[in-house]
Design a protein around this motif. Structure first.
Motif, PDB file in Angstrom:
ATOM      1  N   ARG A  34       0.708  -1.169   0.096  1.00  0.00           N
ATOM      2  CA  ARG A  34       0.067  -0.062  -0.046  1.00  0.00           C
ATOM      3  C   ARG A  34       0.811   1.247   0.007  1.00  0.00           C
ATOM      4  O   ARG A  34       0.297   2.190  -0.478  1.00  0.00           O
ATOM      5  CB  ARG A  34      -1.006  -0.145   1.169  1.00  0.00           C
ATOM      6  CG  ARG A  34      -2.098  -1.046   1.067  1.00  0.00           C
ATOM      7  CD  ARG A  34      -2.942  -0.811   0.008  1.00  0.00           C
ATOM      8  NE  ARG A  34      -3.849   0.354   0.182  1.00  0.00           N
ATOM      9  CZ  ARG A  34      -4.259   1.061  -0.907  1.00  0.00           C
ATOM     10  NH1 ARG A  34      -4.208   0.513  -2.107  1.00  0.00           N
ATOM     11  NH2 ARG A  34      -4.809   2.018  -0.878  1.00  0.00           N
ATOM     12  N   ASN A  35       2.139   1.163   0.545  1.00  0.00           N
ATOM     13  CA  ASN A  35       3.080   2.350   0.656  1.00  0.00           C
ATOM     14  C   ASN A  35       3.738   2.340  -0.776  1.00  0.00           C
ATOM     15  O   ASN A  35       4.487   3.523  -1.002  1.00  0.00           O
ATOM     16  CB  ASN A  35       3.982   2.335   1.854  1.00  0.00           C
ATOM     17  CG  ASN A  35       3.277   2.547   3.040  1.00  0.00           C
ATOM     18  OD1 ASN A  35       2.227   3.215   3.322  1.00  0.00           O
ATOM     19  ND2 ASN A  35       3.785   1.941   4.220  1.00  0.00           N
ATOM     20  N   VAL A  46       6.736  -9.110  -6.633  1.00  0.00           N
ATOM     21  CA  VAL A  46       7.605 -10.063  -5.854  1.00  0.00           C
ATOM     22  C   VAL A  46       6.965 -10.215  -4.503  1.00  0.00           C
ATOM     23  O   VAL A  46       6.459 -10.965  -3.662  1.00  0.00           O
ATOM     24  CB  VAL A  46       9.063 -10.005  -5.530  1.00  0.00           C
ATOM     25  CG1 VAL A  46       9.630 -10.784  -4.679  1.00  0.00           C
ATOM     26  CG2 VAL A  46       9.779 -10.218  -7.113  1.00  0.00           C
ATOM     27  N   THR A  47       6.883  -8.614  -3.737  1.00  0.00           N
ATOM     28  CA  THR A  47       6.395  -8.339  -2.588  1.00  0.00           C
ATOM     29  C   THR A  47       4.699  -8.798  -2.469  1.00  0.00           C
ATOM     30  O   THR A  47       4.187  -9.623  -1.702  1.00  0.00           O
ATOM     31  CB  THR A  47       6.177  -6.641  -2.306  1.00  0.00           C
ATOM     32  OG1 THR A  47       7.771  -6.522  -2.542  1.00  0.00           O
ATOM     33  CG2 THR A  47       5.594  -6.282  -0.924  1.00  0.00           C
ATOM     34  N   ASN A  48       4.013  -8.779  -3.703  1.00  0.00           N
ATOM     35  CA  ASN A  48       2.657  -9.404  -3.857  1.00  0.00           C
ATOM     36  C   ASN A  48       2.405 -10.750  -3.666  1.00  0.00           C
ATOM     37  O   ASN A  48       1.671 -11.308  -2.952  1.00  0.00           O
ATOM     38  CB  ASN A  48       1.971  -8.836  -5.219  1.00  0.00           C
ATOM     39  CG  ASN A  48       0.519  -8.936  -5.071  1.00  0.00           C
ATOM     40  OD1 ASN A  48      -0.331  -8.796  -4.367  1.00  0.00           O
ATOM     41  ND2 ASN A  48       0.131  -9.731  -6.084  1.00  0.00           N
ATOM     42  N   GLU A  49       3.389 -11.644  -4.441  1.00  0.00           N
ATOM     43  CA  GLU A  49       3.279 -12.836  -4.567  1.00  0.00           C
ATOM     44  C   GLU A  49       3.745 -13.482  -2.977  1.00  0.00           C
ATOM     45  O   GLU A  49       3.322 -14.224  -2.436  1.00  0.00           O
ATOM     46  CB  GLU A  49       4.349 -13.501  -5.403  1.00  0.00           C
ATOM     47  CG  GLU A  49       3.738 -13.250  -6.943  1.00  0.00           C
ATOM     48  CD  GLU A  49       2.388 -14.016  -7.178  1.00  0.00           C
ATOM     49  OE1 GLU A  49       2.278 -15.175  -6.393  1.00  0.00           O
ATOM     50  OE2 GLU A  49       1.521 -13.354  -7.679  1.00  0.00           O
ATOM     51  N   LEU A  50       4.714 -12.558  -2.273  1.00  0.00           N
ATOM     52  CA  LEU A  50       5.245 -13.377  -1.016  1.00  0.00           C
ATOM     53  C   LEU A  50       4.078 -12.834  -0.278  1.00  0.00           C
ATOM     54  O   LEU A  50       3.952 -13.619   0.756  1.00  0.00           O
ATOM     55  CB  LEU A  50       6.413 -12.388  -0.638  1.00  0.00           C
ATOM     56  CG  LEU A  50       7.111 -12.679   0.583  1.00  0.00           C
ATOM     57  CD1 LEU A  50       7.496 -14.333   0.645  1.00  0.00           C
ATOM     58  CD2 LEU A  50       8.249 -11.685   0.829  1.00  0.00           C
ATOM     59  N   HIS A  51       3.407 -11.696  -0.277  1.00  0.00           N
ATOM     60  CA  HIS A  51       2.451 -11.353   0.741  1.00  0.00           C
ATOM     61  C   HIS A  51       1.255 -12.429   0.702  1.00  0.00           C
ATOM     62  O   HIS A  51       0.905 -13.122   1.852  1.00  0.00           O
ATOM     63  CB  HIS A  51       1.905 -10.134   0.229  1.00  0.00           C
ATOM     64  CG  HIS A  51       0.249  -9.786   1.010  1.00  0.00           C
ATOM     65  ND1 HIS A  51       0.519  -9.592   2.450  1.00  0.00           N
ATOM     66  CD2 HIS A  51      -0.880  -9.719   0.523  1.00  0.00           C
ATOM     67  CE1 HIS A  51      -0.915  -9.213   2.934  1.00  0.00           C
ATOM     68  NE2 HIS A  51      -1.544  -9.287   1.583  1.00  0.00           N
ATOM     69  N   GLY A  52       0.960 -13.172  -0.621  1.00  0.00           N
ATOM     70  CA  GLY A  52      -0.019 -14.149  -0.604  1.00  0.00           C
ATOM     71  C   GLY A  52       0.561 -15.409   0.148  1.00  0.00           C
ATOM     72  O   GLY A  52      -0.206 -16.225   0.809  1.00  0.00           O
ATOM     73  N   TYR A  53       1.729 -15.681  -0.358  1.00  0.00           N
ATOM     74  CA  TYR A  53       2.379 -16.883   0.330  1.00  0.00           C
ATOM     75  C   TYR A  53       2.418 -17.058   1.703  1.00  0.00           C
ATOM     76  O   TYR A  53       2.075 -17.943   2.448  1.00  0.00           O
ATOM     77  CB  TYR A  53       3.555 -17.063  -0.439  1.00  0.00           C
ATOM     78  CG  TYR A  53       4.603 -18.439   0.017  1.00  0.00           C
ATOM     79  CD1 TYR A  53       4.182 -19.965  -0.079  1.00  0.00           C
ATOM     80  CD2 TYR A  53       5.259 -18.232   1.080  1.00  0.00           C
ATOM     81  CE1 TYR A  53       4.635 -20.694   0.306  1.00  0.00           C
ATOM     82  CE2 TYR A  53       6.129 -19.233   1.501  1.00  0.00           C
ATOM     83  CZ  TYR A  53       5.788 -20.580   1.025  1.00  0.00           C
ATOM     84  OH  TYR A  53       6.467 -21.676   1.638  1.00  0.00           O
ATOM     85  N   LEU A 167       4.456   1.107   9.934  1.00  0.00           N
ATOM     86  CA  LEU A 167       4.160   1.150   8.692  1.00  0.00           C
ATOM     87  C   LEU A 167       2.605   1.628   8.377  1.00  0.00           C
ATOM     88  O   LEU A 167       2.392   2.331   7.389  1.00  0.00           O
ATOM     89  CB  LEU A 167       4.162  -0.441   8.274  1.00  0.00           C
ATOM     90  CG  LEU A 167       5.476  -1.077   8.206  1.00  0.00           C
ATOM     91  CD1 LEU A 167       5.460  -2.490   7.508  1.00  0.00           C
ATOM     92  CD2 LEU A 167       6.241  -0.387   7.010  1.00  0.00           C
ATOM     93  N   LEU A 168       1.825   1.368   9.435  1.00  0.00           N
ATOM     94  CA  LEU A 168       0.479   1.829   9.516  1.00  0.00           C
ATOM     95  C   LEU A 168       0.529   3.607   9.470  1.00  0.00           C
ATOM     96  O   LEU A 168      -0.189   4.322   8.656  1.00  0.00           O
ATOM     97  CB  LEU A 168      -0.311   1.322  10.442  1.00  0.00           C
ATOM     98  CG  LEU A 168      -1.970   1.855  10.323  1.00  0.00           C
ATOM     99  CD1 LEU A 168      -2.531   1.347   9.249  1.00  0.00           C
ATOM    100  CD2 LEU A 168      -2.717   1.072  11.825  1.00  0.00           C
ATOM    101  N   ALA A 169       1.474   3.957  10.232  1.00  0.00           N
ATOM    102  CA  ALA A 169       1.433   5.378  10.329  1.00  0.00           C
ATOM    103  C   ALA A 169       1.932   6.095   9.037  1.00  0.00           C
ATOM    104  O   ALA A 169       1.466   7.148   8.698  1.00  0.00           O
ATOM    105  CB  ALA A 169       2.523   5.842  11.448  1.00  0.00           C
ATOM    106  N   PRO A 175       0.633   8.840   2.731  1.00  0.00           N
ATOM    107  CA  PRO A 175       0.529   8.074   1.762  1.00  0.00           C
ATOM    108  C   PRO A 175       0.922   8.274   0.477  1.00  0.00           C
ATOM    109  O   PRO A 175       1.362   9.523  -0.016  1.00  0.00           O
ATOM    110  CB  PRO A 175      -1.200   7.956   1.628  1.00  0.00           C
ATOM    111  CG  PRO A 175      -1.379   9.521   2.112  1.00  0.00           C
ATOM    112  CD  PRO A 175      -0.502   9.980   3.219  1.00  0.00           C
ATOM    113  N   ALA A 176       1.290   7.094  -0.509  1.00  0.00           N
ATOM    114  CA  ALA A 176       1.711   7.267  -1.677  1.00  0.00           C
ATOM    115  C   ALA A 176       0.761   7.341  -2.775  1.00  0.00           C
ATOM    116  O   ALA A 176      -0.392   7.206  -2.458  1.00  0.00           O
ATOM    117  CB  ALA A 176       2.775   6.100  -1.976  1.00  0.00           C
ATOM    118  N   GLY A 177       1.199   8.027  -3.820  1.00  0.00           N
ATOM    119  CA  GLY A 177      -0.051   8.205  -4.898  1.00  0.00           C
ATOM    120  C   GLY A 177      -0.537   9.438  -4.861  1.00  0.00           C
ATOM    121  O   GLY A 177      -0.743  10.248  -3.819  1.00  0.00           O
TER     122      GLY A 177
END
Length: 364
Positions: A34-35, A46-53, A167-169, A175-177
């Motif tokens: 999200r950041n 890679v981060t997305n796949e690792l997150h699901g795994y 990380l939530l802070a 926020p990015a974007g």
């Protein structure tokens, strides 16, 4: 404790702790996504796949934790107690938080698998439940974990909350974007929640006496142990011929008190609690002897007393091996052999299993 007892108990502890570490990692990776943190060496894919795994792996270890707790011969929870909220006899509120966290995590994980079918907006709304999962799992671990008061466990929980909180802070305050907007109110609410949880932890799970205040078997046993000595005498007087039906098996729950070492280098251990099952009696065990380096005691003298709903039995320990013991008890009407296998928690709680059989006069 038998080998099987040790295996199920250690598996339950290890499975729960590993699942919590994996859950922390999954939530942290989700916030990294999200950041929008990425690099050429570590792309977002890679981060997305690792997150699901990692999320799936957390579910696997939660299943191991739940199964080990359900079959542990000491806790006697059963499937209903570990799958239905508030069905547990042991710390029902804190056990229920873990059960709710499991079901919410399943919902989040399934929604990710069905993301294309349910749409991005609904998936995002369901995915927010990951923070509820994390919060409930943290409170569950603090409230029910037998290792909570150890230094390493406290450091684990503090490190986990610190990482996710940081990380939530960033997500809420920076926020990015281009279309992202800051949410200081949500950040403030999250900060207050962390402070409240920290204050509760210091006054609750990390403070002495939490086992009795958390509710469940240990608390009921403590109440029974406190009131039984006052009513044991009149009950025995009203029922002088009462006997225990043998053979019997019963659960045992109580507390351990360790006395000070005296001038002769001896100390006394007192285990005081209640039997629940075929017989519902107060059971007190006193062991006097020489303290050992591993925390045990080389027994020199012992005394065992049992009775509340039956006549008062008195006797002594005839065999002691670790946390397993055999006691010979007698009343004016009966002689008993009671085999006890106990497990002693770090907070002084004692749970176990008792089996009683009739003893011939020559062996009592």
């Amino acid at each position: 404790m038998t080998t099987w007892n040790a295996v199920t108990w250690d598996t339950a502890r290890a499975g729960g702790l590993i699942a919590y570490v994996l859950l922390t990692t999954a939530v942290a990776l989700g916030l990294v996504l999200r950041n929008r943190w990425q690099s050429s060496r570590w792309p977002r894919l890679v981060t997305n796949e690792l997150h699901g795994y990692v999320s799936l792996l957390a579910l696997v270890f939660i299943a191991v934790h739940v199964f080990a707790v359900a079959i542990d011969p000491f806790t006697h929870f059963g499937l209903a107690a570990v799958l239905v909220p508030f069905a547990s006899h042991y710390r029902p509120i804190w056990m229920s938080l873990g059960i709710v966290a499991l079901y919410l995590l399943l919902a989040v994980w399934v929604s990710s698998r069905l993301r294309r079918r349910i749409g991005h907006r609904l998936w995002r709304q369901i995915h927010v439940l990951a923070f509820a999962v994390y919060g409930a799992a943290t409170l569950h671990g603090l409230g029910t974990g037998s290792d909570t008061r150890t230094i390493w466990a406290a450091a684990l929980y503090a490190g986990s909350v610190g990482l996710v909180g940081a990380l939530l802070a960033v997500r809420l305050l920076a926020p990015a974007g281009r279309e992202a907007r800051r949410r200081p109110l949500a950040a403030g609410v999250a900060a207050v929640a962390v402070l409240v949880a920290a204050a509760w932890s210091l006054g609750g799970p990390f403070a002495p006496g939490w086992s009795a205040r958390a509710g469940g078997t240990a608390a009921r046993a403590a109440v029974a142990a406190a009131t039984a000595p006052r009513r044991a005498r009149p009950v025995a007087a009203r029922l002088p011929s009462a006997v225990v039906q043998t053979p019997f098996t019963a659960r045992y729950a109580g507390t351990l008190t360790i006395g000070q070492v005296n001038e002769q280098g001896r100390l006394t251990l007192r285990i005081d609690g209640a039997l629940r099952g075929a017989t519902k009696d107060h059971l007190e065990i006193l062991i006097h002897g020489i303290p050992l380096e591993d925390g045990g005691v080389a027994m020199e003298q012992s005394r065992v007393r049992m009775g509340t709903t039956t006549a008062l039995y008195r006797g002594e320990i005839t065999s002691l091996h670790g946390t397993s013991l055999v006691a010979a008890l007698r009343s004016p009407h009966q002689r008993l052999r009671v085999d006890l296998t106990l497990r002693i928690g770090r907070d002084g709680t004692v749970v176990g299993r008792a089996r009683g059989t009739a003893a011939p006069a020559a062996t009592a």
